[in-house]
Design a protein around this motif. Structure first.
Motif, short mmCIF file in Angstrom:
data_model
loop_
_atom_site.label_atom_id
_atom_site.label_comp_id
_atom_site.label_asym_id
_atom_site.label_seq_id
_atom_site.Cartn_x
_atom_site.Cartn_y
_atom_site.Cartn_z
N MET A 1 0.85 -1.19 0.00
CA MET A 1 0.00 0.00 0.00
C MET A 1 0.88 1.25 0.00
SD MET A 1 -2.99 1.15 2.69
CE MET A 1 -1.82 1.45 4.02
N HIS A 2 0.58 2.17 -0.90
CA HIS A 2 1.35 3.40 -0.99
C HIS A 2 0.61 4.52 -0.25
CE1 HIS A 2 4.03 1.60 -3.92
NE2 HIS A 2 2.97 1.16 -4.59
N PRO A 3 1.25 5.14 0.73
CA PRO A 3 0.59 6.22 1.47
C PRO A 3 0.35 7.43 0.57
CG PRO A 3 2.91 6.11 2.07
CD PRO A 3 2.63 4.90 1.21
N LEU A 4 -0.72 8.16 0.84
CA LEU A 4 -1.01 9.37 0.07
C LEU A 4 -0.03 10.47 0.44
CD1 LEU A 4 -4.90 9.55 0.33
CD2 LEU A 4 -3.55 8.85 -1.64
N PRO A 5 0.35 11.31 -0.53
CA PRO A 5 1.19 12.47 -0.21
C PRO A 5 0.48 13.37 0.80
CG PRO A 5 1.07 12.13 -2.58
CD PRO A 5 0.06 11.21 -1.97
N THR A 6 1.22 13.86 1.76
CA THR A 6 0.65 14.75 2.77
C THR A 6 0.90 16.19 2.38
OG1 THR A 6 1.04 13.10 4.51
CG2 THR A 6 0.67 15.38 5.21
N LEU A 7 -0.18 16.96 2.26
CA LEU A 7 -0.08 18.36 1.85
C LEU A 7 -0.66 19.25 2.93
CD1 LEU A 7 -1.39 18.01 -1.82
CD2 LEU A 7 0.98 17.97 -1.06
N ASN A 8 -0.17 20.48 2.99
CA ASN A 8 -0.73 21.48 3.89
C ASN A 8 -0.65 22.84 3.20
OD1 ASN A 8 -1.53 23.23 5.87
ND2 ASN A 8 -0.26 22.36 7.48
N LEU A 9 -1.78 23.28 2.66
CA LEU A 9 -1.82 24.54 1.90
C LEU A 9 -2.41 25.69 2.70
CD1 LEU A 9 -3.04 23.34 -1.62
CD2 LEU A 9 -0.70 23.57 -0.78
N LYS A 10 -2.69 25.46 3.97
CA LYS A 10 -3.43 26.46 4.74
C LYS A 10 -2.79 27.84 4.69
CE LYS A 10 -5.63 27.38 9.17
NZ LYS A 10 -5.93 26.87 10.53
N LYS A 12 -0.57 28.78 2.42
CA LYS A 12 0.00 29.00 1.10
C LYS A 12 -1.04 29.51 0.10
CE LYS A 12 3.47 25.41 1.85
NZ LYS A 12 4.04 24.11 1.38
N VAL A 13 -2.28 29.63 0.54
CA VAL A 13 -3.34 30.16 -0.31
C VAL A 13 -4.05 31.28 0.46
CG1 VAL A 13 -3.66 27.97 -1.52
CG2 VAL A 13 -5.05 28.48 0.50
N SER A 14 -4.86 32.05 -0.24
CA SER A 14 -5.58 33.15 0.41
C SER A 14 -6.60 32.60 1.40
CB SER A 14 -6.29 33.99 -0.64
OG SER A 14 -7.36 33.24 -1.22
N PRO A 15 -6.97 33.42 2.40
CA PRO A 15 -8.00 32.97 3.35
C PRO A 15 -9.31 32.60 2.65
CG PRO A 15 -6.88 34.92 4.19
CD PRO A 15 -6.40 34.73 2.78
N GLU A 16 -9.65 33.33 1.57
CA GLU A 16 -10.88 33.04 0.83
C GLU A 16 -10.80 31.67 0.16
OE1 GLU A 16 -10.33 37.26 1.51
OE2 GLU A 16 -9.05 35.80 0.47
N GLU A 17 -9.65 31.38 -0.44
CA GLU A 17 -9.50 30.06 -1.07
C GLU A 17 -9.49 28.96 -0.01
OE1 GLU A 17 -6.28 27.43 -3.64
OE2 GLU A 17 -6.42 29.58 -4.03
N TRP A 18 -8.85 29.20 1.12
CA TRP A 18 -8.80 28.16 2.14
C TRP A 18 -10.21 27.84 2.66
CZ3 TRP A 18 -5.99 24.32 3.24
CH2 TRP A 18 -6.15 23.62 4.44
#
Length: 255
Positions: A1-10, A12-18
């Motif tokens: 089983m391959h683990p999913l990539p872990t991302l954190n964009l909180k 890194k994007v505008s508050p509206e996009e988040w």
């Protein structure tokens, strides 16, 4: 089983996009919770505020695996914006892109393959006024005939024309679709459409005489709904509670 990539964009994007990322990821969790998902297929999409970019689920993930950060940002042609370790299902985005293209008010589009919406969409008479839930859909409902997998460019115009200014659509042999100015509104419309289809099939399966809602009441229901829901679908009234529910189901979606 391959683990999913872990991302954190909180951060890194505008508050509206988040915010829209969190709302859309929550909606994926709710759709899975209610059993409306279809393995790794079907899609929910939402416009990034102030742009012509859209968020959609990564291809190959179940709805429970969707998070605010792993939603993929694309343009109307399905081209991925910004770097992402994920891809999207171009065929799946065809329906969404053609609707976003012409319905600037449709900031969120939900398209699902539930058993009940497929069954009712495929009945000759479609959705009937059997229940209060059907009232919320019938005032703004259209149909689109089945043409196979929605991958042909010439079908895009027919999809757009068939939806028109409606907010609900039943795709014959295929499923259901709702749109809304917010994720909450599109979700509430799908909830009502799904419940209406479930109830219709239950009534029909009982094989007993049934009573349809009178036309005069149908004609008045939209006005009544506007009063009850403060001029909207009620999505913005229900959405805070649904968001809390999503956090209880799986708080990891908000990462």
């Amino acid at each position: 089983m391959h683990p999913l990539p872990t991302l954190n964009l909180k951060d890194k994007v505008s508050p509206e996009e988040w915010k829209i990322r969190v709302d859309l990821a929550a909606c994926y969790q709710l759709v899975a919770h209610f059993g409306w998902d279809d393995l790794i297929y079907t899609h929910l999409s939402a416009r990034v505020p102030g742009t012509n970019h859209y968020l959609v689920n990564a291809f190959g993930l179940t709805f429970e695996e969707v998070t605010a950060s792993n939603l993929v940002k694309v343009d109307l042609d399905g081209n991925i914006i910004d770097e992402s370790p994920f891809t999207i299902n171009p065929a799946g985005f065809t329906i969404h892109s053609c609707i976003h293209e012409v319905r600037k008010d449709a900031h969120c589009v939900i398209h699902l393959h539930t058993n009940e919406t497929i069954a009712v969409a495929t009945q000759k008479d479609g959705l009937l006024p059997y229940s209060q839930y059907s009232m919320f859909s019938l005032s703004s409902l259209s149909y689109h005939g089945y043409e196979g997998l929605a991958v042909n460019d010439d079908e895009r115009k027919r999809l757009q024309d068939d939806l028109g200014t409606n907010n609900h659509m039943l795709l014959v042999n295929h499923g259901g679709l709702t749109v809304g100015p917010t994720v909450g509104d599109a979700f509430m419309r799908m909830y009502d459409l799904q419940r209406a289809c479930e109830i219709q099939l239950m009534i029909q399966s009982a094989n007993q005489p049934s009573q349809l809602v009178e036309q005069s009441i149908q004609d008045n229901i939209y006005k009544q709904a506007n009063v009850v829901h403060s001029g909207s679908t009620g999505g913005q009234l229900a959405w805070p509670a649904m968001l809390r529910k999503a956090y209880k189901i799986n708080p990891d979606f908000a990462q």
